[in-house]
Scaffold this motif. Sequence first.
Motif, PDB file in Angstrom:
ATOM      1  N   ALA A   1       0.834  -1.206   0.000  1.00  0.00           N
ATOM      2  CA  ALA A   1       0.000   0.000   0.000  1.00  0.00           C
ATOM      3  C   ALA A   1       0.870   1.258   0.000  1.00  0.00           C
ATOM      4  O   ALA A   1       0.591   2.218  -0.737  1.00  0.00           O
ATOM      5  N   ARG A   2       1.943   1.243   0.805  1.00  0.00           N
ATOM      6  CA  ARG A   2       2.863   2.384   0.812  1.00  0.00           C
ATOM      7  C   ARG A   2       3.537   2.539  -0.549  1.00  0.00           C
ATOM      8  O   ARG A   2       3.705   3.656  -1.050  1.00  0.00           O
ATOM      9  N   GLU A   3       3.919   1.392  -1.144  1.00  0.00           N
ATOM     10  CA  GLU A   3       4.529   1.436  -2.476  1.00  0.00           C
ATOM     11  C   GLU A   3       3.585   2.111  -3.468  1.00  0.00           C
ATOM     12  O   GLU A   3       3.997   2.982  -4.243  1.00  0.00           O
ATOM     13  N   ALA A   4       2.315   1.713  -3.445  1.00  0.00           N
ATOM     14  CA  ALA A   4       1.335   2.298  -4.360  1.00  0.00           C
ATOM     15  C   ALA A   4       1.191   3.800  -4.127  1.00  0.00           C
ATOM     16  O   ALA A   4       1.122   4.585  -5.085  1.00  0.00           O
ATOM     17  N   GLY A   5       1.172   4.197  -2.874  1.00  0.00           N
ATOM     18  CA  GLY A   5       1.074   5.623  -2.563  1.00  0.00           C
ATOM     19  C   GLY A   5       2.257   6.406  -3.091  1.00  0.00           C
ATOM     20  O   GLY A   5       2.100   7.508  -3.650  1.00  0.00           O
ATOM     21  N   HIS A   6       3.445   5.853  -2.944  1.00  0.00           N
ATOM     22  CA  HIS A   6       4.642   6.533  -3.458  1.00  0.00           C
ATOM     23  C   HIS A   6       4.632   6.579  -4.987  1.00  0.00           C
ATOM     24  O   HIS A   6       5.064   7.570  -5.580  1.00  0.00           O
ATOM     25  N   ASN A   7       4.119   5.516  -5.612  1.00  0.00           N
ATOM     26  CA  ASN A   7       4.026   5.528  -7.075  1.00  0.00           C
ATOM     27  C   ASN A   7       3.069   6.610  -7.561  1.00  0.00           C
ATOM     28  O   ASN A   7       3.342   7.294  -8.551  1.00  0.00           O
ATOM     29  N   VAL A   8       1.961   6.771  -6.853  1.00  0.00           N
ATOM     30  CA  VAL A   8       1.010   7.831  -7.215  1.00  0.00           C
ATOM     31  C   VAL A   8       1.658   9.193  -7.016  1.00  0.00           C
ATOM     32  O   VAL A   8       1.570  10.077  -7.884  1.00  0.00           O
ATOM     33  N   ALA A   9       2.327   9.358  -5.885  1.00  0.00           N
ATOM     34  CA  ALA A   9       2.994  10.636  -5.621  1.00  0.00           C
ATOM     35  C   ALA A   9       4.049  10.935  -6.688  1.00  0.00           C
ATOM     36  O   ALA A   9       4.181  12.082  -7.133  1.00  0.00           O
ATOM     37  N   HIS A  10       4.768   9.912  -7.110  1.00  0.00           N
ATOM     38  CA  HIS A  10       5.769  10.103  -8.158  1.00  0.00           C
ATOM     39  C   HIS A  10       5.104  10.502  -9.471  1.00  0.00           C
ATOM     40  O   HIS A  10       5.588  11.390 -10.182  1.00  0.00           O
ATOM     41  N   ALA A  11       3.985   9.849  -9.789  1.00  0.00           N
ATOM     42  CA  ALA A  11       3.277  10.170 -11.029  1.00  0.00           C
ATOM     43  C   ALA A  11       2.747  11.600 -11.020  1.00  0.00           C
ATOM     44  O   ALA A  11       2.751  12.281 -12.049  1.00  0.00           O
ATOM     45  N   VAL A  12       2.322  12.070  -9.870  1.00  0.00           N
ATOM     46  CA  VAL A  12       1.751  13.416  -9.756  1.00  0.00           C
ATOM     47  C   VAL A  12       2.847  14.483  -9.741  1.00  0.00           C
ATOM     48  O   VAL A  12       2.748  15.503 -10.426  1.00  0.00           O
ATOM     49  N   THR A  13       3.892  14.233  -8.944  1.00  0.00           N
ATOM     50  CA  THR A  13       4.909  15.276  -8.745  1.00  0.00           C
ATOM     51  C   THR A  13       6.142  15.105  -9.619  1.00  0.00           C
ATOM     52  O   THR A  13       6.865  16.072  -9.847  1.00  0.00           O
ATOM     53  N   GLY A  14       6.404  13.877 -10.044  1.00  0.00           N
ATOM     54  CA  GLY A  14       7.632  13.615 -10.793  1.00  0.00           C
ATOM     55  C   GLY A  14       8.873  13.572  -9.923  1.00  0.00           C
ATOM     56  O   GLY A  14       9.992  13.457 -10.423  1.00  0.00           O
ATOM     57  N   ASP A  15       8.694  13.644  -8.622  1.00  0.00           N
ATOM     58  CA  ASP A  15       9.811  13.641  -7.680  1.00  0.00           C
ATOM     59  C   ASP A  15      10.417  12.237  -7.594  1.00  0.00           C
ATOM     60  O   ASP A  15       9.747  11.266  -7.219  1.00  0.00           O
ATOM     61  N   ALA A  16      11.681  12.113  -7.920  1.00  0.00           N
ATOM     62  CA  ALA A  16      12.363  10.815  -7.922  1.00  0.00           C
ATOM     63  C   ALA A  16      12.451  10.206  -6.530  1.00  0.00           C
ATOM     64  O   ALA A  16      12.562   8.983  -6.387  1.00  0.00           O
ATOM     65  N   HIS A  17      12.381  11.028  -5.510  1.00  0.00           N
ATOM     66  CA  HIS A  17      12.412  10.514  -4.130  1.00  0.00           C
ATOM     67  C   HIS A  17      11.252   9.549  -3.890  1.00  0.00           C
ATOM     68  O   HIS A  17      11.408   8.530  -3.226  1.00  0.00           O
TER      69      HIS A  17
END
Length: 77
Positions: A25-41
Amino acid sequence: MSDKSTAENMLDAAAAKVNETADRAREAGHNVAHAVTGDAHHKAEALEDRGKAELHNREANAEFHEGKHEATDGDGH
């Protein structure tokens, strides 16, 4: 693995599966955040959580198989 009862192994397997689900679930959240922000972190965090999920999956499988072995070896311990 230590010398645990069938029930202890199965409980540990269930706990590892809960941890795996939380990691995914955390992985999915980070993937969404990456898709939205483009932040490599966020992508790095997603990869870390995926690794943790895989580790918990292996732990759950090992505990389950050990518990199954304990249940079928006749003594339950």
